[in-house]
Scaffold this active site. Structure first.
Site, short mmCIF file in Angstrom:
data_model
loop_
_atom_site.label_atom_id
_atom_site.label_comp_id
_atom_site.label_asym_id
_atom_site.label_seq_id
_atom_site.Cartn_x
_atom_site.Cartn_y
_atom_site.Cartn_z
N ASP A 1 -43.91 63.77 95.37
CA ASP A 1 -44.11 63.83 93.91
C ASP A 1 -44.84 65.09 93.48
O ASP A 1 -45.45 65.13 92.40
CB ASP A 1 -44.86 62.58 93.41
CG ASP A 1 -44.14 61.29 93.77
OD1 ASP A 1 -42.89 61.27 93.67
OD2 ASP A 1 -44.81 60.32 94.16
N ARG A 2 -44.81 66.11 94.29
CA ARG A 2 -45.43 67.41 94.00
C ARG A 2 -46.94 67.32 93.85
O ARG A 2 -47.57 68.24 93.31
CB ARG A 2 -44.80 68.04 92.75
CG ARG A 2 -43.30 68.35 92.89
CD ARG A 2 -43.06 69.25 94.11
NE ARG A 2 -41.68 69.72 94.21
CZ ARG A 2 -40.78 69.26 95.08
NH1 ARG A 2 -41.12 68.28 95.92
NH2 ARG A 2 -39.57 69.77 95.13
N LEU A 3 -47.56 66.27 94.35
CA LEU A 3 -49.02 66.17 94.37
C LEU A 3 -49.52 66.74 95.71
O LEU A 3 -50.07 66.02 96.55
CB LEU A 3 -49.48 64.72 94.17
CG LEU A 3 -49.26 64.17 92.76
CD1 LEU A 3 -49.72 62.71 92.69
CD2 LEU A 3 -50.02 65.00 91.73
#
Length: 217
Positions: free
Chosen positions: A195-197
């Site tokens: 989730d691009r975290l």
């Protein structure tokens, strides 16, 4: 062409190869660098010592290119090049550089930024002695970054250098060739996450002390 335009926005990978936490980080940036570098070698990544070097000229116009890291320790990250090249002209003018190790196969990257210095002649000579003879001759033959009149001009230059050092047991270090060291003020370790975290842990130098900071992805 139209298919490529449609495909690009939908191209994405979910990064799920690992995590990077403060409690698992090494005590120093160079120890963490060594840990990840060893893992890149174990994973058989292609040229794990390749790094994208970014410089800027006196007017602030940036350039980037891929070079090979030939050493790192607590003092910094070292690479070798022609001192008359464009990159060396930039470094002489601004005295700063940045480099990125793109270990995509492990969904990782390391970003290094800081001032630069030339390595000592002894360090250059030590590395030069390990280079293949062909690479040594090429360093003499190539007027790096200059416009040349075709491939034949380079080959003719190399032929001339081969004749010059044909009887020499050892090829000397060219006076225009040597190493640069990036002395980092910042070293960021980036681990891709879902989730691009992403995990971004940065070592930041303040005088002789280092602080670890987590950056938002």
């Amino acid at each position: 062409m139209s298919e490529a335009k449609v495909a690009l926005p939908s191209m994405r990978v979910s990064y799920e190869a690992g995590a990077l936490n403060e409690d698992s980080l090494a005590d120093t940036w160079h120890e963490q660098m060594q840990r990840w570098f060893d893992e890149a070698i174990a994973a058989e990544l292609v040229e794990p010592n390749a790094m994208v070097l970014a410089t800027a000229d006196p007017d602030g116009f940036p350039s980037s290119r891929t070079v090979l890291c030939k050493g790192f320790d607590e003092r910094g990250v070292v690479f070798f090049t022609n001192y008359t090249s464009n990159k060396s002209h930039d470094l002489k003018s601004t005295r700063v550089a940045a480099a990125t190790f793109p270990w995509l196969g492990l969904q990782r990257q390391v970003n290094v930024r800081g001032e630069v210095e030339k390595v000592t002649p002894a360090e250059t000579a030590e590395y030069w002695a390990e280079r293949p003879r062909g690479s040594q001759l090429g360093a003499w033959a190539s007027p790096q970054s200059r416009v040349v009149n075709g491939r034949e001009a380079l080959e003719n230059s190399l032929n001339g250098i081969e004749r010059r050092f044909g009887d020499a047991e050892k090829v000397p270090v060219p006076p225009h060739w040597g190493g640069w060291r990036i002395r980092p003020d910042f070293v960021e370790f980036w681990q891709g996450r879902p989730d691009r975290l992403h995990d971004r842990l940065r070592f930041r130098r303040n005088d002789d002390r280092w602080t670890v900071e987590r950056l938002a992805p």
